[in-house]
Write an enzyme that holds these catalytic residues in place. Sequence first.
Site, short mmCIF file in Angstrom:
data_model
loop_
_atom_site.label_atom_id
_atom_site.label_comp_id
_atom_site.label_asym_id
_atom_site.label_seq_id
_atom_site.Cartn_x
_atom_site.Cartn_y
_atom_site.Cartn_z
CG ASP A 29 22.73 84.67 24.66
OD1 ASP A 29 21.44 85.37 24.29
OD2 ASP A 29 23.28 84.07 23.93
CB ILE A 30 24.66 79.61 24.70
CG1 ILE A 30 25.53 78.37 24.92
CG2 ILE A 30 24.38 79.59 23.37
CD1 ILE A 30 25.83 78.01 26.45
CG HIS A 93 14.09 85.72 24.11
ND1 HIS A 93 13.56 84.81 23.06
CD2 HIS A 93 15.16 86.24 23.51
CE1 HIS A 93 14.09 85.14 21.84
NE2 HIS A 93 15.30 86.03 22.14
CG HIS A 95 18.77 89.49 24.37
ND1 HIS A 95 19.43 88.66 23.72
CD2 HIS A 95 17.71 89.35 23.16
CE1 HIS A 95 19.08 87.83 22.81
NE2 HIS A 95 18.00 88.27 22.56
P1 5GP Z 1 17.06 86.32 19.29
O1 5GP Z 1 15.98 85.29 19.08
O2 5GP Z 1 16.55 87.29 20.32
O3 5GP Z 1 17.34 87.00 18.08
O4 5GP Z 1 18.34 85.62 19.78
C1 5GP Z 1 18.22 84.44 20.66
C2 5GP Z 1 19.29 84.35 21.73
O5 5GP Z 1 19.34 83.01 22.30
C3 5GP Z 1 20.76 84.49 21.12
O6 5GP Z 1 21.40 85.61 21.90
C4 5GP Z 1 21.37 83.25 21.38
O7 5GP Z 1 22.68 83.17 21.66
C5 5GP Z 1 20.41 82.47 22.39
N1 5GP Z 1 20.18 80.97 22.41
C6 5GP Z 1 20.11 80.34 21.06
N2 5GP Z 1 19.94 79.08 21.52
C7 5GP Z 1 20.62 79.05 22.81
C8 5GP Z 1 20.66 77.90 23.69
O8 5GP Z 1 20.47 76.71 23.67
N3 5GP Z 1 21.21 78.22 25.03
C9 5GP Z 1 21.24 79.32 25.50
N4 5GP Z 1 21.52 79.61 26.72
N5 5GP Z 1 21.10 80.56 24.52
C10 5GP Z 1 20.66 80.33 23.51
#
Ligand code: 5GP
Length: 132
Positions: A29-30, A93, A95
């Site tokens: 995660d970035i 996805h 985590h």
């Molecule tokens: P969620 O959709 O579960 O709320 O969060 C999405 C997750 O994806 C976040 O923790 C965010 O940091 C990660 N994320 C969003 N865009 C990118 C990206 O371009 N690259 C990576 N490696 N992680 C990402």
Amino acid sequence: MDSIFTKIIKGEIPSYKIAENDSFFAFLDINPNAKGHSLVIPKKQVDKLFDLDAETYSELFLFSRKVAFAIEKVIPCNRVGLTVIGLEVPHAHVHLIPLNNMQDASFSKPKIQITTEEFSSLAHEISKHVKL
Ligand code: 5GP
């Protein structure tokens, strides 16, 4: 329209890859809660986790387990937690987050800062321990 995660799978956006097979892709995660915070995604683009077909859903968790074992080998932690949110990226996805306390599981707390070198090194080290 391709999600940002589909673009990562296609290599159109860079990522710190940990593992992949024909159906799944794991990467750091970035914007991590903790060192080693990883995401595991199906290559099939489906928005909501529970809308995945049953086989992909089950295999996603089995693939995630292999990644979690690898994270545990590299990151000292109490355990690896698995969280599903999906409010930011509309591509199913999970985590995987190394946890030492409840704060590590919180998405409201300030994120940690990691250098690009450290991201690369973490992904490399974790990837070495993934047994697909
Ligand atoms: P969620 O959709 O579960 O709320 O969060 C999405 C997750 O994806 C976040 O923790 C965010 O940091 C990660 N994320 C969003 N865009 C990118 C990206 O371009 N690259 C990576 N490696 N992680 C990402």
